[in-house]
Design a protein around this motif. Structure first.
Motif, PDB file in Angstrom:
ATOM      1  N   ALA A 135       0.832  -1.205   0.000  1.00  0.00           N
ATOM      2  CA  ALA A 135       0.000   0.000   0.000  1.00  0.00           C
ATOM      3  C   ALA A 135       0.865   1.253   0.000  1.00  0.00           C
ATOM      4  O   ALA A 135       0.587   2.220  -0.725  1.00  0.00           O
ATOM      5  N   VAL A 136       1.914   1.255   0.802  1.00  0.00           N
ATOM      6  CA  VAL A 136       2.818   2.406   0.850  1.00  0.00           C
ATOM      7  C   VAL A 136       3.502   2.602  -0.506  1.00  0.00           C
ATOM      8  O   VAL A 136       3.698   3.737  -0.955  1.00  0.00           O
ATOM      9  N   ALA A 137       3.844   1.502  -1.168  1.00  0.00           N
ATOM     10  CA  ALA A 137       4.513   1.602  -2.468  1.00  0.00           C
ATOM     11  C   ALA A 137       3.579   2.092  -3.562  1.00  0.00           C
ATOM     12  O   ALA A 137       4.023   2.744  -4.515  1.00  0.00           O
ATOM     13  N   LEU A 138       2.292   1.789  -3.444  1.00  0.00           N
ATOM     14  CA  LEU A 138       1.352   2.045  -4.535  1.00  0.00           C
ATOM     15  C   LEU A 138       0.407   3.222  -4.295  1.00  0.00           C
ATOM     16  O   LEU A 138      -0.306   3.623  -5.219  1.00  0.00           O
ATOM     17  N   VAL A 139       0.386   3.772  -3.083  1.00  0.00           N
ATOM     18  CA  VAL A 139      -0.586   4.820  -2.770  1.00  0.00           C
ATOM     19  C   VAL A 139      -0.416   6.021  -3.703  1.00  0.00           C
ATOM     20  O   VAL A 139       0.684   6.534  -3.880  1.00  0.00           O
ATOM     21  N   PRO A 140      -1.496   6.474  -4.342  1.00  0.00           N
ATOM     22  CA  PRO A 140      -1.401   7.655  -5.209  1.00  0.00           C
ATOM     23  C   PRO A 140      -1.158   8.917  -4.381  1.00  0.00           C
ATOM     24  O   PRO A 140      -1.539   8.994  -3.207  1.00  0.00           O
ATOM     25  N   GLY A 141      -0.517   9.876  -4.990  1.00  0.00           N
ATOM     26  CA  GLY A 141      -0.269  11.132  -4.325  1.00  0.00           C
ATOM     27  C   GLY A 141      -1.551  11.774  -3.834  1.00  0.00           C
ATOM     28  O   GLY A 141      -2.553  11.815  -4.553  1.00  0.00           O
ATOM     29  N   GLY A 142      -1.533  12.246  -2.598  1.00  0.00           N
ATOM     30  CA  GLY A 142      -2.699  12.880  -2.014  1.00  0.00           C
ATOM     31  C   GLY A 142      -3.551  11.958  -1.173  1.00  0.00           C
ATOM     32  O   GLY A 142      -4.397  12.424  -0.393  1.00  0.00           O
ATOM     33  N   GLU A 143      -3.348  10.635  -1.300  1.00  0.00           N
ATOM     34  CA  GLU A 143      -4.161   9.687  -0.537  1.00  0.00           C
ATOM     35  C   GLU A 143      -3.417   9.121   0.671  1.00  0.00           C
ATOM     36  O   GLU A 143      -3.910   8.222   1.350  1.00  0.00           O
ATOM     37  N   GLU A 144      -2.234   9.670   0.939  1.00  0.00           N
ATOM     38  CA  GLU A 144      -1.439   9.185   2.068  1.00  0.00           C
ATOM     39  C   GLU A 144      -2.140   9.360   3.423  1.00  0.00           C
ATOM     40  O   GLU A 144      -2.094   8.439   4.253  1.00  0.00           O
ATOM     41  N   PRO A 145      -2.802  10.510   3.693  1.00  0.00           N
ATOM     42  CA  PRO A 145      -3.470  10.640   4.998  1.00  0.00           C
ATOM     43  C   PRO A 145      -4.546   9.584   5.236  1.00  0.00           C
ATOM     44  O   PRO A 145      -4.670   9.046   6.349  1.00  0.00           O
ATOM     45  N   GLY A 146      -5.329   9.277   4.202  1.00  0.00           N
ATOM     46  CA  GLY A 146      -6.359   8.253   4.345  1.00  0.00           C
ATOM     47  C   GLY A 146      -5.761   6.886   4.606  1.00  0.00           C
ATOM     48  O   GLY A 146      -6.264   6.113   5.431  1.00  0.00           O
ATOM     49  N   LEU A 147      -4.662   6.580   3.906  1.00  0.00           N
ATOM     50  CA  LEU A 147      -3.985   5.305   4.145  1.00  0.00           C
ATOM     51  C   LEU A 147      -3.430   5.265   5.560  1.00  0.00           C
ATOM     52  O   LEU A 147      -3.529   4.236   6.246  1.00  0.00           O
ATOM     53  N   ALA A 148      -2.860   6.370   6.017  1.00  0.00           N
ATOM     54  CA  ALA A 148      -2.311   6.413   7.378  1.00  0.00           C
ATOM     55  C   ALA A 148      -3.394   6.133   8.412  1.00  0.00           C
ATOM     56  O   ALA A 148      -3.163   5.412   9.390  1.00  0.00           O
ATOM     57  N   GLU A 149      -4.579   6.692   8.226  1.00  0.00           N
ATOM     58  CA  GLU A 149      -5.683   6.443   9.155  1.00  0.00           C
ATOM     59  C   GLU A 149      -6.046   4.962   9.196  1.00  0.00           C
ATOM     60  O   GLU A 149      -6.284   4.392  10.264  1.00  0.00           O
ATOM     61  N   THR A 150      -6.085   4.347   8.023  1.00  0.00           N
ATOM     62  CA  THR A 150      -6.423   2.924   7.965  1.00  0.00           C
ATOM     63  C   THR A 150      -5.342   2.070   8.616  1.00  0.00           C
ATOM     64  O   THR A 150      -5.638   1.144   9.376  1.00  0.00           O
ATOM     65  N   LEU A 151      -4.087   2.386   8.335  1.00  0.00           N
ATOM     66  CA  LEU A 151      -2.985   1.632   8.937  1.00  0.00           C
ATOM     67  C   LEU A 151      -2.950   1.816  10.448  1.00  0.00           C
ATOM     68  O   LEU A 151      -2.646   0.873  11.195  1.00  0.00           O
ATOM     69  N   ALA A 152      -3.255   3.015  10.903  1.00  0.00           N
ATOM     70  CA  ALA A 152      -3.220   3.283  12.341  1.00  0.00           C
ATOM     71  C   ALA A 152      -4.214   2.429  13.107  1.00  0.00           C
ATOM     72  O   ALA A 152      -4.038   2.202  14.321  1.00  0.00           O
ATOM     73  N   GLU A 153      -5.240   1.932  12.437  1.00  0.00           N
ATOM     74  CA  GLU A 153      -6.202   1.049  13.092  1.00  0.00           C
ATOM     75  C   GLU A 153      -5.565  -0.270  13.528  1.00  0.00           C
ATOM     76  O   GLU A 153      -6.121  -0.996  14.360  1.00  0.00           O
ATOM     77  N   GLN A 154      -4.397  -0.587  12.961  1.00  0.00           N
ATOM     78  CA  GLN A 154      -3.703  -1.834  13.281  1.00  0.00           C
ATOM     79  C   GLN A 154      -2.634  -1.653  14.361  1.00  0.00           C
ATOM     80  O   GLN A 154      -1.958  -2.618  14.731  1.00  0.00           O
ATOM     81  N   LEU A 155      -2.461  -0.442  14.867  1.00  0.00           N
ATOM     82  CA  LEU A 155      -1.464  -0.208  15.912  1.00  0.00           C
ATOM     83  C   LEU A 155      -1.750  -1.071  17.140  1.00  0.00           C
ATOM     84  O   LEU A 155      -2.902  -1.242  17.544  1.00  0.00           O
ATOM     85  N   GLY A 156      -0.698  -1.631  17.705  1.00  0.00           N
ATOM     86  CA  GLY A 156      -0.826  -2.512  18.854  1.00  0.00           C
ATOM     87  C   GLY A 156      -0.998  -3.968  18.491  1.00  0.00           C
ATOM     88  O   GLY A 156      -0.992  -4.840  19.360  1.00  0.00           O
TER      89      GLY A 156
END
Length: 230
Positions: A135-156
């Motif tokens: 996902a980090v390799a393929l995320v289009p420019g501008g969609e990084e914040p949304g991806l970060a929110e989704t990934l943050a759901e997996q913290l812990g």
């Protein structure tokens, strides 16, 4: 080369890829990558889902990257729906290397939409970790914040290696991940807070080291700390 010779070469490659010895399969995958053959794309992808040897799997991925994305990406996207965890993981890994397939004119992407929330939260840790990297390799420019929110759901989640993979994925997104980490650092679950604080530290200081950052975060949480620590 005549059609008969091409058929003979393809048949020889298929025999080699199906050989009982890993060393033979490795050489065959190398040969296929050195001389790409569109007819071998599907067999290569099928092998990725079942190949037991790591080195051979890596060579299969390399061989696939030697073929045009227009041939490989649609097959790889299809593998993301496989019931086999290894097939999903290896397809994600290969997509991170091939890159996305973007339609001319419309700009529509094939791989990025296929990396779903379900894959990013896959019950299999190896699949999830590979999905984060892809996902980090393929995320289009501008969609990084949304991806970060989704990934943050997996913290812990998970043990050291899983948490390290997630921290690496989040820090690779740069400052776009800051709001999601600040929110997670105030989570009621102490394990989530620890992981978020450690990732914040790594974002500010990549040389800190994951183990140091986690131990520091544990001390902060034990003392009742929340939120971003300066």
């Amino acid at each position: 080369m005549t059609m008969r010779n091409e058929d003979t070469t393809t048949a020889r490659a298929l025999r080699g890829l199906g050989h009982a010895r890993a060393s033979v399969r490795l050489r065959s995958a190398l040969a296929v990558g050195s001389n790409p053959d569109p007819r071998l794309v599907e067999p290569l992808i099928d092998m990725c889902g079942t190949e037991p040897d790591f080195s051979v799997r890596e060579m299969l991925t390399w061989a696939l990257t030697r073929h045009p994305p227009a041939l490989t990406v649609p097959w790889l996207v299809g593998e993301l729906r496989s019931p086999l965890a290894q097939a999903r993981s290896q397809a994600l890994h290969t997509l991170s290397k091939t890159g996305d397939l973007v339609a001319e004119g419309t700009g529509n992407r094939q791989a990025w939409p296929a990396i779903t929330r379900a894959l990013l939260a896959d019950a299999d840790d190896e699949v999830a970790r590979t999905a984060w990297r892809a996902a980090v390799a393929l995320v289009p420019g501008g969609e990084e914040p949304g991806l970060a929110e989704t990934l943050a759901e997996q913290l812990g989640r998970g043990g050291r290696e899983t948490q390290l993979s997630l921290s690496r994925a989040l820090t690779a997104l740069g400052e776009a991940t800051t709001p999601a980490l600040i929110a997670a650092a105030a989570h009621p679950d102490p394990g989530v807070r620890q992981h978020a604080l450690a990732t914040q530290r790594l974002l500010r200081d990549p040389d800190a080291g994951f183990d140091f950052a986690i131990e520091e975060a544990k001390r902060i949480v034990a003392l009742g700390g929340y939120g971003q620590e300066g």
